[in-house]
Design a protein around this motif. Sequence first.
Motif, PDB file in Angstrom:
ATOM      1  N   THR A   1     -35.598  42.394  18.085  1.00 37.56           N
ATOM      2  CA  THR A   1     -36.415  41.493  18.898  1.00 37.56           C
ATOM      3  C   THR A   1     -37.362  40.682  18.020  1.00 37.56           C
ATOM      4  OG1 THR A   1     -36.321  43.055  20.746  1.00 37.56           O
ATOM      5  CG2 THR A   1     -38.099  41.424  20.779  1.00 37.56           C
TER       6      THR A   1
ATOM      7  N   ASN B   1     -27.210  34.548  22.172  1.00 39.89           N
ATOM      8  CA  ASN B   1     -27.867  35.854  22.183  1.00 39.89           C
ATOM      9  C   ASN B   1     -29.202  35.718  22.899  1.00 39.89           C
ATOM     10  OD1 ASN B   1     -27.124  37.755  19.121  1.00 39.89           O
ATOM     11  ND2 ASN B   1     -25.781  37.039  20.729  1.00 39.89           N
ATOM     12  N   ASP B   2     -29.693  36.833  23.471  1.00 49.51           N
ATOM     13  CA  ASP B   2     -31.001  36.782  24.092  1.00 49.51           C
ATOM     14  C   ASP B   2     -32.097  37.058  23.059  1.00 49.51           C
ATOM     15  OD1 ASP B   2     -31.254  39.532  23.728  1.00 49.51           O
ATOM     16  OD2 ASP B   2     -31.140  40.037  25.852  1.00 49.51           O
TER      17      ASP B   2
ATOM     18  N   THR C   1     -30.563  37.568  29.710  1.00 48.64           N
ATOM     19  CA  THR C   1     -31.432  38.679  30.105  1.00 48.64           C
ATOM     20  C   THR C   1     -32.861  38.469  29.606  1.00 48.64           C
ATOM     21  OG1 THR C   1     -30.548  39.852  28.170  1.00 48.64           O
ATOM     22  CG2 THR C   1     -29.606  40.404  30.308  1.00 48.64           C
TER      23      THR C   1
ATOM     24  N   HIS D   1     -33.622  39.628  22.363  1.00 55.89           N
ATOM     25  CA  HIS D   1     -33.485  40.933  21.710  1.00 55.89           C
ATOM     26  C   HIS D   1     -32.204  40.998  20.882  1.00 55.89           C
ATOM     27  CE1 HIS D   1     -36.702  42.015  24.461  1.00 55.89           C
ATOM     28  NE2 HIS D   1     -35.957  41.603  25.461  1.00 55.89           N
ATOM     29  N   GLN D   2     -31.561  39.849  20.720  1.00 57.32           N
ATOM     30  CA  GLN D   2     -30.281  39.710  20.031  1.00 57.32           C
ATOM     31  C   GLN D   2     -29.178  40.502  20.730  1.00 57.32           C
ATOM     32  OE1 GLN D   2     -30.133  38.772  15.763  1.00 57.32           O
ATOM     33  NE2 GLN D   2     -32.200  39.615  15.595  1.00 57.32           N
ATOM     34  N   ASN D   3     -29.321  40.648  22.046  1.00 52.19           N
ATOM     35  CA  ASN D   3     -28.213  41.122  22.859  1.00 52.19           C
ATOM     36  C   ASN D   3     -27.236  39.972  23.070  1.00 52.19           C
ATOM     37  OD1 ASN D   3     -29.157  43.771  23.316  1.00 52.19           O
ATOM     38  ND2 ASN D   3     -30.468  43.066  24.976  1.00 52.19           N
ATOM     39  N   TRP D   4     -25.967  40.292  23.049  1.00 55.81           N
ATOM     40  CA  TRP D   4     -24.933  39.288  23.219  1.00 55.81           C
ATOM     41  C   TRP D   4     -24.868  38.800  24.660  1.00 55.81           C
ATOM     42  CZ3 TRP D   4     -20.075  39.866  25.862  1.00 55.81           C
ATOM     43  CH2 TRP D   4     -19.190  38.800  25.669  1.00 55.81           C
TER      44      TRP D   4
ATOM     45  N   LEU E   1     -25.692  54.100  23.372  1.00 58.01           N
ATOM     46  CA  LEU E   1     -26.080  53.113  22.368  1.00 58.01           C
ATOM     47  C   LEU E   1     -26.038  53.735  20.979  1.00 58.01           C
ATOM     48  CD1 LEU E   1     -27.218  50.258  21.821  1.00 58.01           C
ATOM     49  CD2 LEU E   1     -29.504  51.217  22.111  1.00 58.01           C
TER      50      LEU E   1
ATOM     51  N   ASN F   1     -17.755  45.921  20.715  1.00 58.27           N
ATOM     52  CA  ASN F   1     -18.903  45.742  21.599  1.00 58.27           C
ATOM     53  C   ASN F   1     -20.014  45.015  20.864  1.00 58.27           C
ATOM     54  OD1 ASN F   1     -21.648  46.704  22.823  1.00 58.27           O
ATOM     55  ND2 ASN F   1     -20.134  47.046  24.418  1.00 58.27           N
TER      56      ASN F   1
ATOM     57  N   ARG G   1     -26.651  49.943  15.077  1.00 58.95           N
ATOM     58  CA  ARG G   1     -27.541  48.825  15.413  1.00 58.95           C
ATOM     59  C   ARG G   1     -28.569  48.609  14.305  1.00 58.95           C
ATOM     60  NH1 ARG G   1     -32.243  48.380  18.859  1.00 58.95           N
ATOM     61  NH2 ARG G   1     -32.185  46.559  20.249  1.00 58.95           N
TER      62      ARG G   1
ATOM     63  N   ASN H   1     -23.078  44.689  21.739  1.00 58.71           N
ATOM     64  CA  ASN H   1     -24.407  45.277  21.926  1.00 58.71           C
ATOM     65  C   ASN H   1     -24.478  46.721  21.456  1.00 58.71           C
ATOM     66  OD1 ASN H   1     -25.416  42.881  22.979  1.00 58.71           O
ATOM     67  ND2 ASN H   1     -24.900  43.427  25.075  1.00 58.71           N
TER      68      ASN H   1
END
Length: 483
Positions: A54, A121-122, A165, A124-127, A323, A314, A328, A316
Amino acid sequence: MKFLLLLLFSLSASHAADEPGFKNGYPDNDTVTQVRNDQVFQRAVQAYRFWYPTVSAEGIFNGFRDLGVNDNEAIGYLQASPIGLAFTANMDTPYAVAALDVKDGAMVVELPPGAFIGLANDHHQNWIQDMGIPGPDAGKGGKHLILPPNYKGEIPADYHVGRATSNKVLIALRAIPQNGNMKEAMEMITRVKIYPFSTSANPKLLRFVNLTSRKMDGTLLKWENNMEFWNKLHKVIDEEPILQEFQPMYGFLSGLGIEKGKKFAPDNKMRSLLEQAAKEGRRQMLVSAFANWRPDRIVWKDRRWEWVGLVSENGNFMTQSGLDLEARDRWFSQAIIASPAMFRRTEGAGSLYWLGLRDDKGEYLDGGKTYKLSVPMPVPAKLFWSVTVYDNETRSLIQTDQNNAALRSLVELKNSPTMGTVDVYFGPKQIAGKEGKWIKTIPGKGWFAYFRIYGPGDAAFKGTWRPGDFEEVKTTDQTASNP
């Protein structure tokens, strides 16, 4: 019988005895202080590692904003070079990067037909979604619609839809230079259109700003080991909606005084603990990156190459077990942005990344030594391949007076033979006769390399094709250090 009674009495008395720092089962003041400090420190280290992507994303946004590329106003585009700082950026293709704010409405990313690779990406670097060749438009062009968080309205037809998101969204696009023509690729990337969906009838386009010759720091390096890490994190937490799947980690932050809608005002003791945690968190992240112990990091048992991405398929880092925090940590300690196409281990997937840290003897790569890397030809790449060198302190393109950190099949190596082996070199001085096949390194500094294959063939995954290891070259036949 008397002996048994004595034994039982002895055991019960022993059980009732106080531990050091406790009296009558209660902790004394010194123990309370020590335990509370330990709890804060340990939770802060875990929070640091979890929220690192983030703050890293905020570093990317901040780097572009510092150069006048503001959210929803402009798109920064450039041919990356060592003058800029960005975690494991490559020099293979031009980049276009935009920070979008979808809080007040959806945004459109419109790609023309062509050899584009892109993603969203958001914060938070979520895809969110892929675009271009690895995306649903498959390089044929199309309109990608990025919806705000919790969007409930109607979704228009003829768009490839991604649901954000977070309010802030990172768009990263690349144009593949055909036949190594970087100028043409730079022009090609400016044909992309980004605009608010509400202006679709008469698009209000974001303008392009060429940043190629400008120094930029798109990292969190200046924040990552001090109190500013937590200040930046609080800023993001305050600006963005709460993610349900991150709820336990928001709890960690609240115990550190970081909550959405509340002022962050740590006292001196808390500041000291948070600063210590930032330093320790960074140490742990770098161990994940450069001294990882997981056996699944190894690509082939007879080579030193490692997978950068430990999770496949995946974007994320989710697995059937949950997770994968270690995977990560490893990725975001040395890289930015994530997508399933980056990790997929199937033929024709978007891209493949191997990490080179050690020579054939298992020693870390040393900027004062000279190495040879043998690459069998042809490389199983449907698009292109490259070897890029990074400074292990900045995790960015190595900065030397050579001003080049990559050997690329589309540029330096485009005239290489199609069969046999191509040998490339790395070291502080150029070896005579190896011009165009050498990257300069710095004595007294470590470095690492990424071997990238875009559009990888099946042989790269099966191991029927594999590059050699870095082999130290003992030679006195060296010219001056400048190329």
